[in-house]
Design a protein around this motif. Structure first.
Motif, PDB file in Angstrom:
ATOM      1  N   ASP A 251     -10.978  14.477  -2.838  1.00  0.00           N
ATOM      2  CA  ASP A 251      -9.417  14.193  -2.566  1.00  0.00           C
ATOM      3  C   ASP A 251      -9.079  13.476  -3.707  1.00  0.00           C
ATOM      4  N   ILE A 252      -9.621  13.360  -4.902  1.00  0.00           N
ATOM      5  CA  ILE A 252      -9.254  12.827  -6.088  1.00  0.00           C
ATOM      6  C   ILE A 252      -9.149  13.635  -7.179  1.00  0.00           C
TER       7      ILE A 252
ATOM      8  N   SER B 164       1.020  -1.377  -0.233  1.00  0.00           N
ATOM      9  CA  SER B 164       0.066   0.025  -0.082  1.00  0.00           C
ATOM     10  C   SER B 164       0.915   1.324  -0.028  1.00  0.00           C
ATOM     11  N   ILE B 165       0.228   2.147  -0.348  1.00  0.00           N
ATOM     12  CA  ILE B 165       0.863   3.783  -0.621  1.00  0.00           C
ATOM     13  C   ILE B 165      -0.246   4.350  -0.073  1.00  0.00           C
ATOM     14  N   ARG B 166       0.073   5.403   0.911  1.00  0.00           N
ATOM     15  CA  ARG B 166      -0.949   6.367   1.477  1.00  0.00           C
ATOM     16  C   ARG B 166      -0.746   7.678   0.829  1.00  0.00           C
ATOM     17  N   TYR B 167      -2.059   8.199   0.543  1.00  0.00           N
ATOM     18  CA  TYR B 167      -2.105   9.455  -0.155  1.00  0.00           C
ATOM     19  C   TYR B 167      -2.905  10.355   0.795  1.00  0.00           C
ATOM     20  N   GLY B 168      -2.674  11.814   0.749  1.00  0.00           N
ATOM     21  CA  GLY B 168      -3.315  12.846   1.147  1.00  0.00           C
ATOM     22  C   GLY B 168      -4.342  13.258  -0.242  1.00  0.00           C
ATOM     23  N   LYS B 169      -3.903  13.752  -1.068  1.00  0.00           N
ATOM     24  CA  LYS B 169      -4.661  13.979  -2.285  1.00  0.00           C
ATOM     25  C   LYS B 169      -4.161  12.758  -3.425  1.00  0.00           C
ATOM     26  N   LEU B 170      -4.945  12.675  -4.293  1.00  0.00           N
ATOM     27  CA  LEU B 170      -4.582  11.730  -5.333  1.00  0.00           C
ATOM     28  C   LEU B 170      -4.837  12.316  -6.738  1.00  0.00           C
ATOM     29  N   ILE B 171      -3.894  12.260  -7.654  1.00  0.00           N
ATOM     30  CA  ILE B 171      -4.243  12.957  -9.081  1.00  0.00           C
ATOM     31  C   ILE B 171      -3.952  11.636  -9.677  1.00  0.00           C
ATOM     32  N   TRP B 172      -4.978  11.348 -10.488  1.00  0.00           N
ATOM     33  CA  TRP B 172      -5.157  10.117 -11.476  1.00  0.00           C
ATOM     34  C   TRP B 172      -4.633  10.590 -12.789  1.00  0.00           C
TER      35      TRP B 172
END
Ligand SMILES: Cc1cc2nc3c(=O)[nH]c(=O)nc-3n(C[C@H](O)[C@H](O)[C@H](O)COP(=O)(O)OP(=O)(O)OC[C@H]3O[C@@H](n4cnc5c(N)ncnc54)[C@H](O)[C@@H]3O)c2cc1C
Length: 446
Positions: free
Chosen positions: A308-309, A134-142
């Motif tokens: 957040d994505i 797993s990789i944790r994120y605060g905000k995700l840009i796909w």
């Protein structure tokens, strides 16, 4: 500056995640393993859009931890040369890199190559790779772009010699197999198929392009442009089967030997290139419950249904101001770069919205096509200059307003048309057709 995800500093950890096995070994040995893969902003997809988002974030002065995660092994690179100079062997891969390796290191943008994100948990803000790490994120840009669409007529997976042109690896393999190939069938008469056909013909190959529509580039250009390109390619030796569906690929000893057409004809082939578009790479977001259709739905801030994505680039389905507010995906460098900048601004607290005028280009032989705007739904058109002279433009109008222009070897028309379209001008057909009159003179002054 907003730092959406507060976690201990990761400075000095470098690029440990390059290899999963190496990561695992490190994790076992490390007491700080919990900190290894946490990013304030995780960007999935290290193509044009993803790389530009990371660049723009740092450009905005963003100081949080940025992870740029991509499933390809390479540093971020530009794709357009793949079907042009790189396929022709005229441009080394190093010159296609969007930035040198030192750029990413100096800006503390952590690259995680060869890492495919299989699952997103939007509730816990976690990404999971193929090994379940797993990789944790605060905000995700796909920014996942898309996968080449496969032949609808059965699986092409079992045969060697069948190629897409999407990644560096695709074209490396294609180039390796070119030496032993003489007859090449290109399925799809869009930009990428035609660019490849131009390069391969110049390399002395016998190329046949199969296109389901009655004319080339039918999704993106008017008939005069299609006819011009058909003549250009035929003059160079390319053969066409228009208005023709493929039935299946034929193989022998696990290698492709031909393409059977629905009319019954079999085209012999040593290699087949499939250029029939892409399917957006969005499955993990769909599975995570994010609103998706033929792409990830985003608003004018490039935000998905999860605040957040964000989603940007080829995979982002958005309401486009230049398409009569239709919901579309754009597959272009312009769109990837401009969406990336908007997402970076919004995340760092600068108000921004995406309304950039679309533009594209395509190089075939010595002909450069540059397109400003979107011609979809046009109801009138006019030519500037003559296709016979190899330098002309086609302007597209809708309800009297110019909405797009294709410039064939007329770069000044391209540049000036952008201003005309942005001004939402309604010039007369006669004025547009007058090549003595620069387009900029038609821009309304008030
Ligand atoms: C051969 C070719 C020629 C082109 N020529 C032109 C041109 O002349 N002019 C123009 O304007 N545009 C051109 N384009 C289009 C342009 O390159 C694309 O619009 C642009 O690359 C889109 O950027 P992107 O970041 O959205 O997607 P991409 O550049 O495709 O990047 C997406 C990346 O995400 C990765 N990825 C996907 N899913 C995952 C996952 N789950 N986990 C990790 N990584 C993932 C992909 O492997 C890829 O590396 C061309 C494209 C191609 C393929």
């Amino acid at each position: 500056m907003e730092t959406p995800f507060a976690a201990p500093s990761l400075s000095g950890l470098g690029q440990e995640r390059r290899l999963t096995a190496r990561t695992r070994a490190k994790r076992e040995a490390s007491t700080i393993s919990a900190e290894l893969d946490q990013f304030d902003i995780a960007i999935v997809g290290a193509g044009h859009a993803g790389a530009q988002a990371a660049i723009a974030l740092r450009g905005q002065g963003y100081e949080g931890r940025i992870g740029l995660i991509g499933d390809e092994p390479d540093l971020p690179y530009e794709r357009p040369p793949l079907s042009k100079e790189y396929l022709a062997g005229e441009k080394p891969f190093e010159r296609m890199l969007l930035r040198k390796e030192s750029f990413w290191e100096e800006r503390d943008i952590r690259l995680l190559p060869s890492t495919r994100i299989e699952r997103v948990d939007a509730r816990t803000h976690e990404l999971f790779d193929a090994e379940g790490e797993s990789i944790r994120y605060g905000k995700l840009i796909w920014a996942g772009g898309g996968e080449p669409r496969r032949m609808p007529c059965g699986s092409d997976a079992g045969l060697s010699g069948v190629h897409a042109i999407r990644t560096h690896a695709d074209v490396q393999l294609l180039r390796k197999e070119l030496a032993a190939a003489d007859r090449i069938v290109v399925v799809g008469g869009g930009y990428i198929g035609l660019e490849a056909a131009a390069v391969l013909t110049r390399l002395g190959k016998h190329v046949t392009v199969v296109e389901a529509a009655t004319r080339l580039l039918s999704r993106v250009c008017g008939a005069p442009i299609s006819d011009f390109y058909e003549r250009l390619h035929r003059a160079a030796g390319v053969e066409f089967r228009l208005n023709t569906m493929t039935d299946c690929l034929e193989g022998e000893d696990h290698h492709v030997r031909g393409v059977r057409l629905s009319c019954g004809e079999s085209l012999p082939a040593d290699l087949v290139i499939i250029g029939i578009g892409i399917v957006p790479s969005i499955e993990p977001l769909t599975a995570a419950g994010i609103d998706t259709a033929n792409g990830v739905r985003v608003d004018a801030q490039c935000r998905t249904s999860d605040p957040d994505i964000f989603a940007i680039g080829d995979c982002a389905l958005h309401v486009n101001a230049w398409a009569d507010s239709a919901e579309i995906r754009l597959e272009s460098v312009q769109n990837a770069n401009d969406m990336a900048k908007v997402a970076a601004q919004v995340i760092t607290g600068t108000p921004a919205h995406y309304d950039a005028l679309p533009w594209f280009w395509s190089n075939q032989y010595d002909v450069k096509l540059q397109t400003a705007g979107l011609s979809m739904g046009y109801d009138d058109h006019v030519l500037r200059g003559s296709p016979d002279e190899g330098s002309f433009s086609m302007a597209y109008l809708k309800a009297g307003r110019i909405v797009a222009l294709d410039a064939v070897n007329r770069p000044a028309d391209f540049v000036q048309a952008q201003k005309l379209i942005r001004a939402r001008a309604s010039p007369s057909l006669a004025a547009l057709a007058d090549i003595e009159m620069p387009l900029k003179t038609l821009i309304p002054t008030s």
